[in-house]
Design a protein around this motif. Structure first.
Motif, PDB file in Angstrom:
ATOM      1  N   GLY A   1      32.870  21.111  72.642  1.00 37.76           N
ATOM      2  CA  GLY A   1      33.284  21.355  71.271  1.00 37.76           C
ATOM      3  C   GLY A   1      33.890  22.721  71.001  1.00 37.76           C
ATOM      4  O   GLY A   1      34.162  23.045  69.843  1.00 37.76           O
ATOM      5  N   TYR A   2      34.113  23.519  72.018  1.00 31.93           N
ATOM      6  CA  TYR A   2      34.726  24.831  71.799  1.00 31.93           C
ATOM      7  C   TYR A   2      36.237  24.714  71.596  1.00 31.93           C
ATOM      8  O   TYR A   2      36.834  25.473  70.852  1.00 31.93           O
ATOM      9  N   LEU A   3      36.858  23.780  72.296  1.00 37.96           N
ATOM     10  CA  LEU A   3      38.285  23.512  72.163  1.00 37.96           C
ATOM     11  C   LEU A   3      38.445  22.206  71.413  1.00 37.96           C
ATOM     12  O   LEU A   3      38.030  21.153  71.900  1.00 37.96           O
ATOM     13  N   ALA A   4      38.998  22.281  70.224  1.00 40.07           N
ATOM     14  CA  ALA A   4      39.232  21.075  69.424  1.00 40.07           C
ATOM     15  C   ALA A   4      40.670  20.632  69.655  1.00 40.07           C
ATOM     16  O   ALA A   4      41.599  21.434  69.556  1.00 40.07           O
ATOM     17  N   GLY A   5      40.823  19.372  69.966  1.00 38.49           N
ATOM     18  CA  GLY A   5      42.161  18.857  70.225  1.00 38.49           C
ATOM     19  C   GLY A   5      42.633  17.929  69.151  1.00 38.49           C
ATOM     20  O   GLY A   5      41.846  17.289  68.466  1.00 38.49           O
ATOM     21  N   LEU A   6      43.930  17.884  69.007  1.00 42.56           N
ATOM     22  CA  LEU A   6      44.522  16.897  68.122  1.00 42.56           C
ATOM     23  C   LEU A   6      44.335  15.536  68.760  1.00 42.56           C
ATOM     24  O   LEU A   6      44.314  15.410  69.977  1.00 42.56           O
ATOM     25  N   ARG A   7      44.182  14.510  67.995  1.00 44.76           N
ATOM     26  CA  ARG A   7      44.000  13.168  68.536  1.00 44.76           C
ATOM     27  C   ARG A   7      45.245  12.355  68.290  1.00 44.76           C
ATOM     28  O   ARG A   7      45.761  12.369  67.176  1.00 44.76           O
ATOM     29  N   PRO A   8      45.748  11.651  69.276  1.00 48.18           N
ATOM     30  CA  PRO A   8      45.269  11.682  70.649  1.00 48.18           C
ATOM     31  C   PRO A   8      45.804  12.906  71.385  1.00 48.18           C
ATOM     32  O   PRO A   8      46.862  13.433  71.063  1.00 48.18           O
ATOM     33  N   TRP A   9      45.026  13.363  72.378  1.00 52.09           N
ATOM     34  CA  TRP A   9      45.459  14.477  73.221  1.00 52.09           C
ATOM     35  C   TRP A   9      46.639  13.993  74.037  1.00 52.09           C
ATOM     36  O   TRP A   9      46.587  12.923  74.635  1.00 52.09           O
ATOM     37  N   ARG A  10      47.706  14.747  74.063  1.00 53.32           N
ATOM     38  CA  ARG A  10      48.921  14.322  74.760  1.00 53.32           C
ATOM     39  C   ARG A  10      49.027  15.056  76.091  1.00 53.32           C
ATOM     40  O   ARG A  10      49.300  16.254  76.113  1.00 53.32           O
ATOM     41  N   PRO A  11      48.823  14.377  77.218  1.00 50.24           N
ATOM     42  CA  PRO A  11      48.880  15.036  78.518  1.00 50.24           C
ATOM     43  C   PRO A  11      50.252  15.627  78.841  1.00 50.24           C
ATOM     44  O   PRO A  11      50.368  16.541  79.630  1.00 50.24           O
ATOM     45  N   ASP A  12      51.302  15.130  78.172  1.00 46.56           N
ATOM     46  CA  ASP A  12      52.643  15.650  78.417  1.00 46.56           C
ATOM     47  C   ASP A  12      52.955  16.882  77.561  1.00 46.56           C
ATOM     48  O   ASP A  12      54.045  17.429  77.632  1.00 46.56           O
TER      49      ASP A  12
ATOM     50  N   LEU B   1      48.684  23.138  76.023  1.00 44.84           N
ATOM     51  CA  LEU B   1      47.519  23.500  75.219  1.00 44.84           C
ATOM     52  C   LEU B   1      47.907  23.885  73.795  1.00 44.84           C
ATOM     53  O   LEU B   1      47.270  23.481  72.828  1.00 44.84           O
ATOM     54  N   PHE B   2      48.969  24.649  73.649  1.00 41.71           N
ATOM     55  CA  PHE B   2      49.310  25.194  72.341  1.00 41.71           C
ATOM     56  C   PHE B   2      49.764  24.129  71.346  1.00 41.71           C
ATOM     57  O   PHE B   2      49.520  24.260  70.155  1.00 41.71           O
ATOM     58  N   SER B   3      50.378  23.071  71.823  1.00 44.14           N
ATOM     59  CA  SER B   3      50.787  22.017  70.903  1.00 44.14           C
ATOM     60  C   SER B   3      49.721  20.926  70.763  1.00 44.14           C
ATOM     61  O   SER B   3      49.793  20.118  69.852  1.00 44.14           O
ATOM     62  N   ASN B   4      48.728  20.908  71.632  1.00 49.77           N
ATOM     63  CA  ASN B   4      47.658  19.907  71.577  1.00 49.77           C
ATOM     64  C   ASN B   4      46.430  20.368  70.794  1.00 49.77           C
ATOM     65  O   ASN B   4      45.660  19.559  70.326  1.00 49.77           O
ATOM     66  N   ALA B   5      46.200  21.662  70.729  1.00 52.58           N
ATOM     67  CA  ALA B   5      44.954  22.163  70.134  1.00 52.58           C
ATOM     68  C   ALA B   5      44.991  22.143  68.604  1.00 52.58           C
ATOM     69  O   ALA B   5      46.021  22.387  67.990  1.00 52.58           O
ATOM     70  N   ASP B   6      43.846  21.860  68.050  1.00 53.38           N
ATOM     71  CA  ASP B   6      43.621  21.975  66.608  1.00 53.38           C
ATOM     72  C   ASP B   6      43.059  23.382  66.397  1.00 53.38           C
ATOM     73  O   ASP B   6      41.850  23.604  66.484  1.00 53.38           O
ATOM     74  N   TRP B   7      43.940  24.333  66.189  1.00 54.75           N
ATOM     75  CA  TRP B   7      43.552  25.746  66.207  1.00 54.75           C
ATOM     76  C   TRP B   7      42.610  26.127  65.078  1.00 54.75           C
ATOM     77  O   TRP B   7      41.805  27.046  65.243  1.00 54.75           O
ATOM     78  N   GLU B   8      42.677  25.462  63.949  1.00 54.76           N
ATOM     79  CA  GLU B   8      41.768  25.800  62.855  1.00 54.76           C
ATOM     80  C   GLU B   8      40.315  25.466  63.191  1.00 54.76           C
ATOM     81  O   GLU B   8      39.392  25.988  62.581  1.00 54.76           O
ATOM     82  N   ASN B   9      40.100  24.586  64.200  1.00 58.49           N
ATOM     83  CA  ASN B   9      38.747  24.192  64.591  1.00 58.49           C
ATOM     84  C   ASN B   9      38.418  24.529  66.044  1.00 58.49           C
ATOM     85  O   ASN B   9      37.376  24.113  66.548  1.00 58.49           O
ATOM     86  N   THR B  10      39.284  25.254  66.712  1.00 55.35           N
ATOM     87  CA  THR B  10      39.051  25.665  68.092  1.00 55.35           C
ATOM     88  C   THR B  10      38.363  27.017  68.107  1.00 55.35           C
ATOM     89  O   THR B  10      38.852  27.970  67.504  1.00 55.35           O
ATOM     90  N   LEU B  11      37.219  27.093  68.776  1.00 51.85           N
ATOM     91  CA  LEU B  11      36.471  28.338  68.878  1.00 51.85           C
ATOM     92  C   LEU B  11      36.884  29.167  70.085  1.00 51.85           C
ATOM     93  O   LEU B  11      36.858  30.396  70.046  1.00 51.85           O
ATOM     94  N   ALA B  12      37.232  28.493  71.179  1.00 52.83           N
ATOM     95  CA  ALA B  12      37.582  29.194  72.415  1.00 52.83           C
ATOM     96  C   ALA B  12      38.507  28.314  73.244  1.00 52.83           C
ATOM     97  O   ALA B  12      38.523  27.096  73.095  1.00 52.83           O
ATOM     98  N   TYR B  13      39.246  28.964  74.130  1.00 50.20           N
ATOM     99  CA  TYR B  13      40.162  28.243  75.009  1.00 50.20           C
ATOM    100  C   TYR B  13      40.288  29.007  76.317  1.00 50.20           C
ATOM    101  O   TYR B  13      39.960  30.194  76.397  1.00 50.20           O
TER     102      TYR B  13
ATOM    103  N   LEU C   1      46.392  26.031  83.395  1.00 53.30           N
ATOM    104  CA  LEU C   1      47.593  26.056  82.565  1.00 53.30           C
ATOM    105  C   LEU C   1      47.341  25.507  81.164  1.00 53.30           C
ATOM    106  O   LEU C   1      48.264  25.255  80.407  1.00 53.30           O
ATOM    107  N   GLY C   2      46.060  25.305  80.825  1.00 55.66           N
ATOM    108  CA  GLY C   2      45.710  24.844  79.493  1.00 55.66           C
ATOM    109  C   GLY C   2      45.515  23.353  79.368  1.00 55.66           C
ATOM    110  O   GLY C   2      45.307  22.849  78.282  1.00 55.66           O
TER     111      GLY C   2
END
Length: 184
Positions: free
Chosen positions: A4-15, A18-30, A116-117
């Motif tokens: 739960g430290y890294l919150a991702g947007l759903r669905p997580w896009r493997p392509d 990290l910067f475009s997949n993360a939900d930064w307002e709810n991410t505590l660490a990366y 690489l994230g």
């Protein structure tokens, strides 16, 4: 991500990275790099959510969680130490370092994809690629420094050249399957 430290947007896009997949307002660490972890700090990261008051407690909690991490197949510890840079490097420029540095047990490290994230489903997976060395082991597991009183003659020495050079210095024949050449 699993804790739960890294919150991702759903669905997580493997392509995507990290910067475009993360939900930064709810991410505590990366994590970026093989053993570097960063807190998503307010005032440092563009969409940081961790306050200065939360910083030390969160860093300690992540460090404790990592040190409890075990290989599900063997039960072995994966992480020997986690260094909180504000504590470990007080006099050095801790503000320029990751917030936490992970010191892995020998045989373990972050995956290339995670460095690489990327986020994988597995916490531990077999490495099927060549892995000749890196700087991820904890310093207690891999102490030592090469000091030499002779100039290197190799133009661009590599790790295999250091090994070949040590063998040559002690008069030990260099095995025919070794790729390195002596450094001096």
């Amino acid at each position: 991500a699993h804790n739960g430290y890294l919150a991702g947007l759903r669905p997580w896009r493997p392509d995507h990275d990290l910067f475009s997949n993360a939900d930064w307002e709810n991410t505590l660490a990366y994590g970026l790099g093989f053993n570097a972890l960063y807190l998503n700090l307010q005032g440092r990261e563009p969409r940081g959510c961790v306050t200065a008051q939360q910083r030390n407690g969160l860093a300690k909690r992540i460090a404790d969680d990592l040190q409890r991490l075990r290989d599900p197949d063997t039960g072995e510890r994966i992480v020997e130490n986690v260094y909180v840079t504000r504590e470990a490097f007080r006099k050095l420029h801790a503000d320029r370092a990751p917030d936490l540095i992970v010191g892995y047990q020998p045989g373990y490290r972050c995956s290339d994809r995670s460095a690489l994230g990327g986020v994988t489903d597995c916490v531990v997976e077999m490495n099927r690629d060549k892995w000749s060395g890196d700087h991820c082991f904890d310093r207690s597991a891999m102490p030592g420094v090469l000091l030499a009183n002779r100039r290197f003659t190799a133009r661009a020495p590599s790790l295999t050249d250091v090994t070949a050079g040590i063998l040559a210095a002690f008069g030990i024949p260099i095995p025919s399957d070794m790729t390195g050449t002596p450094i001096w």
